[in-house]
Design a protein around this motif. Sequence first.
Motif, PDB file in Angstrom:
ATOM      1  N   TYR A 234       6.498  10.666   3.839  1.00  0.00           N
ATOM      2  CA  TYR A 234       5.266  10.851   3.085  1.00  0.00           C
ATOM      3  C   TYR A 234       5.456  12.093   2.226  1.00  0.00           C
ATOM      4  O   TYR A 234       5.687  13.179   2.739  1.00  0.00           O
ATOM      5  CB  TYR A 234       4.105  11.045   4.064  1.00  0.00           C
ATOM      6  CG  TYR A 234       2.801  11.392   3.391  1.00  0.00           C
ATOM      7  CD1 TYR A 234       2.012  10.409   2.832  1.00  0.00           C
ATOM      8  CD2 TYR A 234       2.378  12.707   3.322  1.00  0.00           C
ATOM      9  CE1 TYR A 234       0.821  10.719   2.223  1.00  0.00           C
ATOM     10  CE2 TYR A 234       1.179  13.026   2.720  1.00  0.00           C
ATOM     11  CZ  TYR A 234       0.412  12.037   2.173  1.00  0.00           C
ATOM     12  OH  TYR A 234      -0.769  12.343   1.565  1.00  0.00           O
TER      13      TYR A 234
ATOM     14  N   CYS B 179       1.903   2.889  -3.428  1.00  0.00           N
ATOM     15  CA  CYS B 179       0.879   3.464  -4.295  1.00  0.00           C
ATOM     16  C   CYS B 179       0.989   4.982  -4.327  1.00  0.00           C
ATOM     17  O   CYS B 179       1.302   5.612  -3.345  1.00  0.00           O
ATOM     18  CB  CYS B 179      -0.516   3.086  -3.811  1.00  0.00           C
ATOM     19  SG  CYS B 179      -0.822   1.315  -3.866  1.00  0.00           S
ATOM     20  N   THR B 180       0.711   5.544  -5.478  1.00  0.00           N
ATOM     21  CA  THR B 180       0.649   6.980  -5.635  1.00  0.00           C
ATOM     22  C   THR B 180      -0.764   7.341  -6.049  1.00  0.00           C
ATOM     23  O   THR B 180      -1.294   6.776  -6.992  1.00  0.00           O
ATOM     24  CB  THR B 180       1.649   7.476  -6.703  1.00  0.00           C
ATOM     25  OG1 THR B 180       2.967   7.110  -6.311  1.00  0.00           O
ATOM     26  CG2 THR B 180       1.565   8.967  -6.873  1.00  0.00           C
ATOM     27  N   GLN B 181      -1.359   8.273  -5.343  1.00  0.00           N
ATOM     28  CA  GLN B 181      -2.688   8.738  -5.687  1.00  0.00           C
ATOM     29  C   GLN B 181      -2.558  10.094  -6.369  1.00  0.00           C
ATOM     30  O   GLN B 181      -1.858  10.971  -5.875  1.00  0.00           O
ATOM     31  CB  GLN B 181      -3.557   8.881  -4.440  1.00  0.00           C
ATOM     32  CG  GLN B 181      -3.789   7.585  -3.729  1.00  0.00           C
ATOM     33  CD  GLN B 181      -4.570   7.769  -2.444  1.00  0.00           C
ATOM     34  OE1 GLN B 181      -4.571   8.834  -1.865  1.00  0.00           O
ATOM     35  NE2 GLN B 181      -5.220   6.724  -2.021  1.00  0.00           N
ATOM     36  N   THR B 182      -3.207  10.265  -7.527  1.00  0.00           N
ATOM     37  CA  THR B 182      -3.177  11.532  -8.241  1.00  0.00           C
ATOM     38  C   THR B 182      -4.594  12.040  -8.450  1.00  0.00           C
ATOM     39  O   THR B 182      -5.553  11.269  -8.446  1.00  0.00           O
ATOM     40  CB  THR B 182      -2.479  11.397  -9.611  1.00  0.00           C
ATOM     41  OG1 THR B 182      -3.174  10.435 -10.393  1.00  0.00           O
ATOM     42  CG2 THR B 182      -1.032  10.985  -9.460  1.00  0.00           C
ATOM     43  N   ASN B 183      -4.698  13.343  -8.635  1.00  0.00           N
ATOM     44  CA  ASN B 183      -5.991  13.973  -8.834  1.00  0.00           C
ATOM     45  C   ASN B 183      -5.777  15.223  -9.682  1.00  0.00           C
ATOM     46  O   ASN B 183      -4.809  15.949  -9.483  1.00  0.00           O
ATOM     47  CB  ASN B 183      -6.595  14.347  -7.476  1.00  0.00           C
ATOM     48  CG  ASN B 183      -8.012  14.819  -7.575  1.00  0.00           C
ATOM     49  OD1 ASN B 183      -8.742  14.435  -8.484  1.00  0.00           O
ATOM     50  ND2 ASN B 183      -8.416  15.653  -6.646  1.00  0.00           N
TER      51      ASN B 183
ATOM     52  N   LEU C  85       0.820  -1.203   0.000  1.00  0.00           N
ATOM     53  CA  LEU C  85       0.000   0.000   0.000  1.00  0.00           C
ATOM     54  C   LEU C  85       0.857   1.257   0.000  1.00  0.00           C
ATOM     55  O   LEU C  85       0.476   2.272  -0.576  1.00  0.00           O
ATOM     56  CB  LEU C  85      -0.938   0.009   1.215  1.00  0.00           C
ATOM     57  CG  LEU C  85      -2.048  -1.034   1.186  1.00  0.00           C
ATOM     58  CD1 LEU C  85      -2.792  -1.027   2.515  1.00  0.00           C
ATOM     59  CD2 LEU C  85      -2.997  -0.779   0.032  1.00  0.00           C
TER      60      LEU C  85
ATOM     61  N   SER D  15       4.225  14.746  -0.944  1.00  0.00           N
ATOM     62  CA  SER D  15       3.121  15.237  -1.747  1.00  0.00           C
ATOM     63  C   SER D  15       3.678  16.231  -2.760  1.00  0.00           C
ATOM     64  O   SER D  15       4.695  16.864  -2.540  1.00  0.00           O
ATOM     65  CB  SER D  15       2.058  15.912  -0.862  1.00  0.00           C
ATOM     66  OG  SER D  15       2.595  17.042  -0.212  1.00  0.00           O
TER      67      SER D  15
ATOM     68  N   ALA E 258      -0.535  14.921  -6.217  1.00  0.00           N
ATOM     69  CA  ALA E 258      -0.159  13.520  -6.035  1.00  0.00           C
ATOM     70  C   ALA E 258       0.342  13.336  -4.618  1.00  0.00           C
ATOM     71  O   ALA E 258       0.955  14.228  -4.038  1.00  0.00           O
ATOM     72  CB  ALA E 258       0.922  13.120  -7.028  1.00  0.00           C
ATOM     73  N   GLU E 259       0.068  12.155  -4.078  1.00  0.00           N
ATOM     74  CA  GLU E 259       0.551  11.775  -2.755  1.00  0.00           C
ATOM     75  C   GLU E 259       1.281  10.455  -2.885  1.00  0.00           C
ATOM     76  O   GLU E 259       0.819   9.548  -3.580  1.00  0.00           O
ATOM     77  CB  GLU E 259      -0.612  11.640  -1.779  1.00  0.00           C
ATOM     78  CG  GLU E 259      -1.364  12.923  -1.574  1.00  0.00           C
ATOM     79  CD  GLU E 259      -2.590  12.746  -0.710  1.00  0.00           C
ATOM     80  OE1 GLU E 259      -2.981  11.593  -0.446  1.00  0.00           O
ATOM     81  OE2 GLU E 259      -3.146  13.764  -0.314  1.00  0.00           O
ATOM     82  N   ASN E 260       2.418  10.353  -2.238  1.00  0.00           N
ATOM     83  CA  ASN E 260       3.249   9.166  -2.339  1.00  0.00           C
ATOM     84  C   ASN E 260       3.898   8.935  -0.991  1.00  0.00           C
ATOM     85  O   ASN E 260       4.290   9.888  -0.327  1.00  0.00           O
ATOM     86  CB  ASN E 260       4.320   9.392  -3.418  1.00  0.00           C
ATOM     87  CG  ASN E 260       5.129   8.167  -3.707  1.00  0.00           C
ATOM     88  OD1 ASN E 260       5.698   7.575  -2.807  1.00  0.00           O
ATOM     89  ND2 ASN E 260       5.214   7.797  -4.953  1.00  0.00           N
ATOM     90  N   THR E 261       4.041   7.709  -0.591  1.00  0.00           N
ATOM     91  CA  THR E 261       4.634   7.438   0.713  1.00  0.00           C
ATOM     92  C   THR E 261       6.138   7.239   0.665  1.00  0.00           C
ATOM     93  O   THR E 261       6.711   6.727   1.621  1.00  0.00           O
ATOM     94  CB  THR E 261       3.964   6.219   1.363  1.00  0.00           C
ATOM     95  OG1 THR E 261       4.002   5.150   0.448  1.00  0.00           O
ATOM     96  CG2 THR E 261       2.550   6.529   1.759  1.00  0.00           C
TER      97      THR E 261
END
Length: 96
Positions: A86, A16-20, A13, A88, A33-36
């Motif tokens: 974390y 994973c990179t979340q983008t919007n 998990l 961003s 984008a958010e990435n850990t």
Amino acid sequence: MKRPIALLAVLLLASCTQTNVVQLGANRFRATAENTYTAAQAEVAALEAANAHCARLGRRMEAEVARSDTQMMYFFTGRSVAPASYGSGAVNFICI
């Protein structure tokens, strides 16, 4: 046995990179984008999301402002605390 499975799930998990992409105005957008892992990876993911958005419109992306930030998170693993970064990133852009 449960600990390695839980650690594997967290690592999967975490990668994973979340983008919007949101519209700010007439032909003005912001990709986030958010990435850990790192802020640099998150910023690259935001730029890639911006490029993909403009490509869907048949245009080329031109970045106006890009930024990134890194914060530390800590996970309690039962006996110790494990640090993780974390990141961003965000980019304001237009499609030309």
